[in-house]
Design a protein around this motif. Structure first.
Motif, PDB file in Angstrom:
ATOM      1  N   HIS A 206       0.819  -1.207   0.000  1.00  0.00           N
ATOM      2  CA  HIS A 206       0.000   0.000   0.000  1.00  0.00           C
ATOM      3  C   HIS A 206       0.854   1.258   0.000  1.00  0.00           C
ATOM      4  O   HIS A 206       0.421   2.300  -0.495  1.00  0.00           O
ATOM      5  CB  HIS A 206      -0.922   0.019   1.219  1.00  0.00           C
ATOM      6  CG  HIS A 206      -1.907  -1.112   1.240  1.00  0.00           C
ATOM      7  ND1 HIS A 206      -1.587  -2.367   1.733  1.00  0.00           N
ATOM      8  CD2 HIS A 206      -3.192  -1.185   0.817  1.00  0.00           C
ATOM      9  CE1 HIS A 206      -2.638  -3.160   1.619  1.00  0.00           C
ATOM     10  NE2 HIS A 206      -3.622  -2.471   1.080  1.00  0.00           N
ATOM     11  N   PHE A 207       2.055   1.174   0.599  1.00  0.00           N
ATOM     12  CA  PHE A 207       2.965   2.317   0.676  1.00  0.00           C
ATOM     13  C   PHE A 207       4.378   1.843   0.408  1.00  0.00           C
ATOM     14  O   PHE A 207       4.729   0.701   0.711  1.00  0.00           O
ATOM     15  CB  PHE A 207       2.919   2.971   2.069  1.00  0.00           C
ATOM     16  CG  PHE A 207       1.592   3.585   2.421  1.00  0.00           C
ATOM     17  CD1 PHE A 207       1.309   4.910   2.098  1.00  0.00           C
ATOM     18  CD2 PHE A 207       0.633   2.838   3.083  1.00  0.00           C
ATOM     19  CE1 PHE A 207       0.086   5.471   2.429  1.00  0.00           C
ATOM     20  CE2 PHE A 207      -0.597   3.395   3.419  1.00  0.00           C
ATOM     21  CZ  PHE A 207      -0.870   4.724   3.085  1.00  0.00           C
ATOM     22  N   VAL A 208       5.208   2.754  -0.127  1.00  0.00           N
ATOM     23  CA  VAL A 208       6.626   2.471  -0.314  1.00  0.00           C
ATOM     24  C   VAL A 208       7.402   3.694   0.158  1.00  0.00           C
ATOM     25  O   VAL A 208       6.958   4.837   0.000  1.00  0.00           O
ATOM     26  CB  VAL A 208       6.944   2.123  -1.784  1.00  0.00           C
ATOM     27  CG1 VAL A 208       6.608   3.275  -2.725  1.00  0.00           C
ATOM     28  CG2 VAL A 208       8.400   1.691  -1.942  1.00  0.00           C
ATOM     29  N   THR A 209       8.591   3.472   0.756  1.00  0.00           N
ATOM     30  CA  THR A 209       9.259   4.529   1.513  1.00  0.00           C
ATOM     31  C   THR A 209      10.710   4.789   1.080  1.00  0.00           C
ATOM     32  O   THR A 209      11.650   4.562   1.849  1.00  0.00           O
ATOM     33  CB  THR A 209       9.250   4.178   3.014  1.00  0.00           C
ATOM     34  OG1 THR A 209       9.912   2.903   3.203  1.00  0.00           O
ATOM     35  CG2 THR A 209       7.836   4.091   3.549  1.00  0.00           C
ATOM     36  N   PRO A 210      10.935   5.311  -0.119  1.00  0.00           N
ATOM     37  CA  PRO A 210      12.311   5.643  -0.520  1.00  0.00           C
ATOM     38  C   PRO A 210      12.800   6.917   0.157  1.00  0.00           C
ATOM     39  O   PRO A 210      12.006   7.791   0.517  1.00  0.00           O
ATOM     40  CB  PRO A 210      12.188   5.847  -2.029  1.00  0.00           C
ATOM     41  CG  PRO A 210      10.790   6.350  -2.209  1.00  0.00           C
ATOM     42  CD  PRO A 210       9.964   5.617  -1.180  1.00  0.00           C
ATOM     43  N   LEU A 211      14.122   7.036   0.306  1.00  0.00           N
ATOM     44  CA  LEU A 211      14.672   8.261   0.886  1.00  0.00           C
ATOM     45  C   LEU A 211      16.024   8.654   0.312  1.00  0.00           C
ATOM     46  O   LEU A 211      16.676   9.570   0.817  1.00  0.00           O
ATOM     47  CB  LEU A 211      14.766   8.141   2.413  1.00  0.00           C
ATOM     48  CG  LEU A 211      15.408   6.910   3.055  1.00  0.00           C
ATOM     49  CD1 LEU A 211      16.897   6.808   2.811  1.00  0.00           C
ATOM     50  CD2 LEU A 211      15.122   6.893   4.552  1.00  0.00           C
ATOM     51  N   GLU A 212      16.453   7.997  -0.760  1.00  0.00           N
ATOM     52  CA  GLU A 212      17.756   8.323  -1.340  1.00  0.00           C
ATOM     53  C   GLU A 212      17.629   9.408  -2.398  1.00  0.00           C
ATOM     54  O   GLU A 212      16.648   9.468  -3.135  1.00  0.00           O
ATOM     55  CB  GLU A 212      18.395   7.076  -1.955  1.00  0.00           C
ATOM     56  CG  GLU A 212      18.697   5.979  -0.966  1.00  0.00           C
ATOM     57  CD  GLU A 212      19.750   6.384   0.050  1.00  0.00           C
ATOM     58  OE1 GLU A 212      20.519   7.333  -0.229  1.00  0.00           O
ATOM     59  OE2 GLU A 212      19.819   5.760   1.117  1.00  0.00           O
ATOM     60  N   ARG A 213      18.667  10.235  -2.499  1.00  0.00           N
ATOM     61  CA  ARG A 213      18.679  11.312  -3.485  1.00  0.00           C
ATOM     62  C   ARG A 213      19.173  10.857  -4.850  1.00  0.00           C
ATOM     63  O   ARG A 213      19.012  11.571  -5.831  1.00  0.00           O
ATOM     64  CB  ARG A 213      19.584  12.443  -2.978  1.00  0.00           C
ATOM     65  CG  ARG A 213      19.112  13.099  -1.694  1.00  0.00           C
ATOM     66  CD  ARG A 213      20.259  13.865  -1.048  1.00  0.00           C
ATOM     67  NE  ARG A 213      19.851  14.627   0.111  1.00  0.00           N
ATOM     68  CZ  ARG A 213      19.682  14.145   1.331  1.00  0.00           C
ATOM     69  NH1 ARG A 213      19.892  12.852   1.549  1.00  0.00           N
ATOM     70  NH2 ARG A 213      19.326  14.915   2.326  1.00  0.00           N
ATOM     71  N   THR A 214      19.824   9.705  -4.921  1.00  0.00           N
ATOM     72  CA  THR A 214      20.451   9.263  -6.164  1.00  0.00           C
ATOM     73  C   THR A 214      19.480   8.447  -7.017  1.00  0.00           C
ATOM     74  O   THR A 214      18.442   7.986  -6.545  1.00  0.00           O
ATOM     75  CB  THR A 214      21.683   8.403  -5.864  1.00  0.00           C
ATOM     76  OG1 THR A 214      21.265   7.211  -5.197  1.00  0.00           O
ATOM     77  CG2 THR A 214      22.650   9.159  -4.965  1.00  0.00           C
ATOM     78  N   ASP A 215      19.846   8.264  -8.282  1.00  0.00           N
ATOM     79  CA  ASP A 215      18.987   7.491  -9.187  1.00  0.00           C
ATOM     80  C   ASP A 215      19.309   6.000  -9.162  1.00  0.00           C
ATOM     81  O   ASP A 215      18.741   5.222  -9.936  1.00  0.00           O
ATOM     82  CB  ASP A 215      19.068   8.034 -10.617  1.00  0.00           C
ATOM     83  CG  ASP A 215      20.470   7.996 -11.194  1.00  0.00           C
ATOM     84  OD1 ASP A 215      21.385   7.420 -10.544  1.00  0.00           O
ATOM     85  OD2 ASP A 215      20.676   8.544 -12.287  1.00  0.00           O
ATOM     86  N   ILE A 230       1.338   3.861  -2.630  1.00  0.00           N
ATOM     87  CA  ILE A 230       1.415   5.307  -2.454  1.00  0.00           C
ATOM     88  C   ILE A 230       2.843   5.671  -2.079  1.00  0.00           C
ATOM     89  O   ILE A 230       3.467   5.007  -1.249  1.00  0.00           O
ATOM     90  CB  ILE A 230       0.435   5.757  -1.351  1.00  0.00           C
ATOM     91  CG1 ILE A 230      -1.006   5.511  -1.812  1.00  0.00           C
ATOM     92  CG2 ILE A 230       0.641   7.219  -0.974  1.00  0.00           C
ATOM     93  CD1 ILE A 230      -2.035   5.692  -0.713  1.00  0.00           C
ATOM     94  N   PHE A 231       3.353   6.726  -2.691  1.00  0.00           N
ATOM     95  CA  PHE A 231       4.691   7.212  -2.348  1.00  0.00           C
ATOM     96  C   PHE A 231       4.654   7.816  -0.949  1.00  0.00           C
ATOM     97  O   PHE A 231       3.926   8.773  -0.686  1.00  0.00           O
ATOM     98  CB  PHE A 231       5.140   8.270  -3.364  1.00  0.00           C
ATOM     99  CG  PHE A 231       6.455   8.919  -3.014  1.00  0.00           C
ATOM    100  CD1 PHE A 231       7.650   8.322  -3.376  1.00  0.00           C
ATOM    101  CD2 PHE A 231       6.493  10.121  -2.307  1.00  0.00           C
ATOM    102  CE1 PHE A 231       8.866   8.915  -3.048  1.00  0.00           C
ATOM    103  CE2 PHE A 231       7.701  10.713  -1.976  1.00  0.00           C
ATOM    104  CZ  PHE A 231       8.885  10.111  -2.350  1.00  0.00           C
ATOM    105  N   ALA A 232       5.422   7.242  -0.029  1.00  0.00           N
ATOM    106  CA  ALA A 232       5.507   7.736   1.346  1.00  0.00           C
ATOM    107  C   ALA A 232       6.970   7.901   1.728  1.00  0.00           C
ATOM    108  O   ALA A 232       7.388   7.575   2.837  1.00  0.00           O
ATOM    109  CB  ALA A 232       4.806   6.785   2.308  1.00  0.00           C
ATOM    110  N   GLY A 233       7.741   8.413   0.779  1.00  0.00           N
ATOM    111  CA  GLY A 233       9.157   8.625   1.014  1.00  0.00           C
ATOM    112  C   GLY A 233       9.456  10.093   1.204  1.00  0.00           C
ATOM    113  O   GLY A 233       8.555  10.914   1.382  1.00  0.00           O
TER     114      GLY A 233
END
Length: 313
Positions: A206-215, A230-233
């Motif tokens: 239901h949610f995913v939690t990225p936090l990195e600035r790089t590609d 849903i984007f929850a990063g």
């Protein structure tokens, strides 16, 4: 001066009447910071009165230090650029009321200290490139992120529904069948590294939690178009990652650092993002439901090698 979320130091110039230290307790990140209070000559009595009965250890990390300063010369621990650069980030609190004598000493100290801090590369993130990459990308994502509901507005949204926070530890593979059975009976919050693999396995979080600035993490998001997640990063991720979620599949999290205050200025709206996408998944899970939160794949190490843990679970 500004402080990072997790390795920050709060420099407080002067004790004043002691109310400031109580106000600091309202900072949701204070337990993860060094609080360094410069106690000026003449403030000892006020300090003694205000800490009587104050359970400092209940809201600090145990790293609270009081630095008595009789003269400006006593601040030599911050007298070199190298000493300042060793700090990972800091907030300078220097405008609260003091006695006339203490205010005079603070005024003497302020400019030398600001000169040192001004000569130091800003540390919003792991390094200066990391820092300003995040600023630029947050600005690029602003039109999509700013209208989205904040995590504070989502607090308790799912009532007492159980939530499963999923990380990428080796035990995850043992629980795939269970997750598949529970995918529509619980709320699933996934770290970025497992996102595409979960969708491939028929487990749509239901949610995913990225936090990195790089590609580097873009391959983890190859199934975004096929997913309900849903984007929850953090909004500092690369725009190519966030854009496919559209306007309807985002919630707004603060990056925590002061440089991002224009995104979510209220301190109580900040999220404890930890040091990984996995711990961010736990923070989001705890925020959106008052029900039980189960952790899957939050292993301490990938194997039992040097420095690793033999336990999986």
């Amino acid at each position: 001066a500004a402080g990072t979320t997790h390795h920050g130091t709060v420099l407080v110039l002067g004790w004043g009447d002691g109310e400031l230290i109580r106000n600091l307790a309202e900072d949701v990140f204070i337990r993860q910071k060094n609080v360094l209070i410069f106690l000026f000559a003449g403030e000892e009595a006020a300090f003694a009165r205000s800490v009587t009965g104050l359970e400092v250890g209940t809201w600090t990390s145990g790293l609270l230090r009081i630095v008595p300063l009789a003269t400006v010369g006593d601040s030599e621990q911050f007298s070199t650029h190298e000493a300042i650069a060793a700090l990972a980030g800091f907030d300078l609190i220097d405008s609260h009321p003091l006695t006339a004598a203490a205010a005079a000493v603070r005024e003497q100290l302020r400019q030398p200290l600001l000169t040192l801090l001004g000569d130091r590369p800003l540390s919003y993130g792991n390094d200066i490139l990391d820092s300003f990459t995040g600023v630029v990308q947050s600005a690029a994502n602003a039109r999509q992120i700013l209208p989205a509901p904040t995590l504070a507005e989502m607090a308790g949204y799912y009532g007492t529904t159980p939530v499963i926070a999923i990380a990428a530890g080796p035990s995850l593979k043992r629980h795939l069948d269970t997750l598949r059975r529970l995918r529509d009976r619980c709320i699933l919050v996934a770290c970025d590294a497992v996102y595409a693999g979960l969708v491939d396995a028929g487990i749509d979080p239901h949610f995913v939690t990225p936090l990195e600035r790089t590609d580097d993490i873009l391959p983890f998001f190859r199934r975004t178009a096929d997913s309900r997640a849903i984007f929850a990063g953090l909004p500092l991720c690369v725009p190519q990652l966030i854009a496919p979620f559209g306007d309807e599949r985002c919630i707004q999290l603060s990056c925590g650092d002061r440089v991002y205050d224009w995104l979510v200025p209220g301190a109580t709206h900040r999220v404890n993002s930890g040091m990984s996408t996995g711990t961010l998944a736990v923070s989001v899970a705890l925020a959106i439901s008052s029900g039980p939160v189960w952790l899957v794949g939050h292993d301490l190490a990938r194997d039992a090698g040097p420095g690793g843990s033999p336990d999986e679970g």
